[in-house]
Scaffold this active site. Structure first.
Site, PDB file in Angstrom:
ATOM      1  N   HIS A 155       1.986   2.306  -3.406  1.00  0.00           N
ATOM      2  CA  HIS A 155       0.785   2.690  -3.927  1.00  0.00           C
ATOM      3  C   HIS A 155       0.588   4.683  -3.440  1.00  0.00           C
ATOM      4  O   HIS A 155       0.747   5.885  -4.895  1.00  0.00           O
ATOM      5  CB  HIS A 155      -0.652   2.403  -3.877  1.00  0.00           C
ATOM      6  N   GLU A 194       0.929  -1.117  -0.191  1.00  0.00           N
ATOM      7  CA  GLU A 194       0.221  -0.283  -0.070  1.00  0.00           C
ATOM      8  C   GLU A 194       0.734   1.012   0.129  1.00  0.00           C
ATOM      9  O   GLU A 194       0.090   2.457  -0.663  1.00  0.00           O
ATOM     10  CB  GLU A 194      -0.882   0.036   1.417  1.00  0.00           C
TER      11      GLU A 194
HETATM   12 ZN   LIG Z   1      -2.510  -2.830  -5.533  1.00  0.00          ZN
END
Ligand SMILES: [Zn+2]
Length: 169
Positions: free
Chosen positions: A148, A145
């Site tokens: 991201h 994450e």
């Molecule tokens: Zn992802």
């Protein structure tokens, strides 16, 4: 939680997934509301994590929600954690290789090297600073994450990851 919505999920090729997300400075109702919608969206998509850029918000926030699953039968069962303004303070030299999926790359699994243990800092939804040490599957979700938030997709990470040599226990 009464008005939370399932949001559309950005798939690879959407420019927002390549962009560095902006730090949160105001821990106001709009952030709480976005977190609530992200949680609803993640559950609807059967994810174990979701980052704000995946729902078209370029905000440094993600949710992690580990639970046992066929790929990680020993994964801890934990309540979803909202992570705001994440930082990785320290990372173990020991790396682990495992398959990951991504809600933005439907139907694909890619083998990715991740640090086995990381020390992290982030804010909670009220702006409190949290320090924690994460291992294994939860450390893996955090790193996925966090990528991201940096604008790094799983496909880009897998190319970087090819250079990672085998490490010894
Ligand atoms: Zn992802």
């Amino acid at each position: 939680m009464s008005n939370s919505a399932v949001l559309p999920i950005a798939t690879v090729g959407e420019k927002i997934l390549d962009r560095q997300a902006q730090a949160v400075t105001e821990f106001d109702h709009s952030i709480q509301s976005l977190a609530s919608d992200m949680l609803t969206t993640m559950i609807a998509a059967n994810g174990v994590g979701i980052a704000a850029p995946q729902v078209f918000s370029s905000v440094a926030m993600f949710i992690m929600a580990s639970r046992p699953n066929p790929r990680y039968p020993d994964a801890p069962n934990m309540s979803p954690i909202v992570v705001v303004n994440p930082h990785i303070i320290e990372a173990s030299t020991h790396m682990e290789l495992a398959e990951e999926g991504c809600l933005s790359i439907p139907g694909q699994r890619i083998k990715i090297w991740r640090h086995a243990q990381i020390k992290v800092q982030y804010h909670d939804l009220n702006g409190n600073l949290i320090s924690d040490t994460l291992v294994g599957f939860i450390a893996r979700i955090f790193q996925h994450e966090y990528d991201h938030i940096q604008g790094i997709t799983l496909l880009e990470r897998s190319k970087m990851s090819e250079q990672q040599p085998e490490t010894v226990n």
